[in-house]
Design a protein around this motif. Structure first.
Motif, PDB file in Angstrom:
ATOM      1  N   SER A  23      28.321  -6.216  21.404  1.00  0.00           N
ATOM      2  CA  SER A  23      27.437  -6.227  22.490  1.00  0.00           C
ATOM      3  C   SER A  23      26.563  -7.567  21.900  1.00  0.00           C
ATOM      4  O   SER A  23      25.456  -7.535  23.021  1.00  0.00           O
ATOM      5  CB  SER A  23      26.435  -4.729  22.193  1.00  0.00           C
ATOM      6  N   GLU A 148      35.374  -1.075  24.613  1.00  0.00           N
ATOM      7  CA  GLU A 148      34.079  -1.535  24.081  1.00  0.00           C
ATOM      8  C   GLU A 148      33.661  -3.187  24.728  1.00  0.00           C
ATOM      9  O   GLU A 148      32.299  -2.766  25.117  1.00  0.00           O
ATOM     10  CB  GLU A 148      33.999  -1.808  23.435  1.00  0.00           C
ATOM     11  N   PHE A 151      32.564  -1.930  28.529  1.00  0.00           N
ATOM     12  CA  PHE A 151      31.870  -1.468  28.892  1.00  0.00           C
ATOM     13  C   PHE A 151      30.508  -1.398  27.734  1.00  0.00           C
ATOM     14  O   PHE A 151      29.355  -1.735  28.577  1.00  0.00           O
ATOM     15  CB  PHE A 151      31.464  -0.109  27.974  1.00  0.00           C
ATOM     16  N   GLU A 152      30.659  -2.193  26.775  1.00  0.00           N
ATOM     17  CA  GLU A 152      29.367  -3.087  26.328  1.00  0.00           C
ATOM     18  C   GLU A 152      29.351  -4.638  26.488  1.00  0.00           C
ATOM     19  O   GLU A 152      27.538  -5.041  26.037  1.00  0.00           O
ATOM     20  CB  GLU A 152      29.423  -3.301  24.345  1.00  0.00           C
ATOM     21  N   HIS A 157      30.521  -0.465  34.725  1.00  0.00           N
ATOM     22  CA  HIS A 157      30.296   1.016  35.090  1.00  0.00           C
ATOM     23  C   HIS A 157      31.590   2.562  35.261  1.00  0.00           C
ATOM     24  O   HIS A 157      31.273   3.568  34.599  1.00  0.00           O
ATOM     25  CB  HIS A 157      29.034   0.866  36.376  1.00  0.00           C
ATOM     26  N   ARG A 158      32.461   1.338  35.904  1.00  0.00           N
ATOM     27  CA  ARG A 158      33.309   2.725  35.735  1.00  0.00           C
ATOM     28  C   ARG A 158      34.919   1.968  35.920  1.00  0.00           C
ATOM     29  O   ARG A 158      35.133   0.474  36.606  1.00  0.00           O
ATOM     30  CB  ARG A 158      33.181   3.251  37.472  1.00  0.00           C
ATOM     31  N   ASP A 205      31.193   4.293  32.063  1.00  0.00           N
ATOM     32  CA  ASP A 205      30.627   4.294  31.088  1.00  0.00           C
ATOM     33  C   ASP A 205      29.368   5.148  30.585  1.00  0.00           C
ATOM     34  O   ASP A 205      29.691   5.689  29.039  1.00  0.00           O
ATOM     35  CB  ASP A 205      29.165   2.414  31.701  1.00  0.00           C
ATOM     36  N   THR A 206      28.986   6.373  30.920  1.00  0.00           N
ATOM     37  CA  THR A 206      28.570   7.211  30.144  1.00  0.00           C
ATOM     38  C   THR A 206      29.407   8.523  29.459  1.00  0.00           C
ATOM     39  O   THR A 206      29.723   8.545  27.815  1.00  0.00           O
ATOM     40  CB  THR A 206      27.536   7.858  31.441  1.00  0.00           C
ATOM     41  N   TRP A 208      32.459   7.045  28.387  1.00  0.00           N
ATOM     42  CA  TRP A 208      32.385   6.048  27.362  1.00  0.00           C
ATOM     43  C   TRP A 208      31.534   6.716  26.112  1.00  0.00           C
ATOM     44  O   TRP A 208      32.290   6.616  24.975  1.00  0.00           O
ATOM     45  CB  TRP A 208      32.527   5.047  27.225  1.00  0.00           C
ATOM     46  N   ARG A 209      30.106   5.815  25.874  1.00  0.00           N
ATOM     47  CA  ARG A 209      29.260   6.773  25.334  1.00  0.00           C
ATOM     48  C   ARG A 209      29.102   7.698  25.012  1.00  0.00           C
ATOM     49  O   ARG A 209      29.105   8.065  23.447  1.00  0.00           O
ATOM     50  CB  ARG A 209      27.514   5.420  25.981  1.00  0.00           C
TER      51      ARG A 209
END
Ligand SMILES: CC(C)(COP(=O)(O)OP(=O)(O)OC[C@H]1O[C@@H](n2cnc3c(N)ncnc32)[C@H](O)[C@@H]1OP(=O)(O)O)[C@@H](O)C(=O)NCCC(=O)NCCS
Length: 220
Positions: A23, A148, A151-152, A157-158, A205-206, A208-209
């Motif tokens: 990140s 990771e 997304f990071e 987002h998708r 992403d949501t 996954w987090r």
């Protein structure tokens, strides 16, 4: 549903721009050079021209190529493909990681992520590796690293994936990543003279987090 990928298991990240924790890499860095991502038994890194003979041997067998777009059929064809992956990465359109098991020098498979819109908010991924490595844990280790990163670092987002319904192993692999099957794309993939139905799998992403947080919470 299985747990989604999570942060632990990633033991090192090295890149000209970052050392620990993907990140920290700014969005534009990967366009200059992909980081090297390491998990328990594998390294993911940018493909090199010298991977071409290994990729030819690994990805052109009948069982591997059966449900994917036809791979190149020669070493030279793979060399051209590898050069193309680097150009597309520099242009910011596409990312391709080679899968290199520890103790080996050359890629035995790959993970690809391509943007479906400028800026990578929606993207699609795909993967293939030599059948000698199937069922070994290599896939899920690599998938977690790629998720990771997507997304990071990239800011996806998708993340979508398509797998021929007949490809039980491909669908099983996607299910293991925590992806959700959203629908069926009827007769959407032409292979070996027939149109195949494909399953559409997605990870937000949501999702996954949240899954990563759940995983961390359950460790206590
Ligand atoms: C897709 C691929 C990278 C996955 O790697 P892999 O090592 O085979 O994957 P895994 O063994 O970790 O996971 C596959 C899952 O599918 C399951 N599976 C295998 N055959 C199955 C079947 N006939 N029916 C249902 N599930 C099946 C496995 O049991 C496994 O799940 P489990 O670990 O929970 O038991 C690899 O199979 C491959 O390269 N295939 C050829 C290319 C390809 O099809 N790519 C995918 C395009 S979407």
């Amino acid at each position: 549903m299985e747990k989604m990928p999570y942060r632990d298991g990633i033991t090192a990240v090295s890149t000209p721009q970052a050392t620990h924790g993907t990140s920290q890499v700014v969005e534009s860095d990967w366009k200059k050079a992909l980081p090297v991502l390491t998990a328990g038994s594998i390294t993911l890194r940018e493909l090199r021209a010298s991977d071409a003979p290994s990729l030819l041997a690994m990805l052109t067998t009948e069982e591997v190529a059966r449900f994917i777009s036809p791979p190149p059929t020669t070493v030279e064809g793979f060399e051209r493909f590898i050069a193309w992956t680097q150009r597309e990465r520099e242009a910011g359109n596409y990312i391709c990681f080679g899968i290199v098991p520890h103790g080996t020098e050359h890629a035995v498979g790959l993970f690809q992520v391509r943007q479906l819109e400028p800026g990578f908010a929606t993207a699609e991924w795909g993967f293939a590796m030599g059948s000698a490595f199937w069922g070994s844990g290599t896939f899920i280790e690599g998938a977690r690293l790629v998720l990771e990163f997507a997304f990071e670092v990239v800011g996806v987002h998708r993340l979508e994936a398509r797998a021929a319904v007949k490809n039980a192993r491909g669908n099983g692999a996607l299910r293991k990543t925590g992806a959700t099957q959203e629908g069926l794309l009827r007769r959407s993939f032409h292979r070996h003279g027939e149109y195949l139905d494909q399953a559409l799998w997605t990870i937000l992403d949501t999702d996954w987090r949240a899954s990563r947080t759940n995983r961390t919470d359950s460790v206590h």
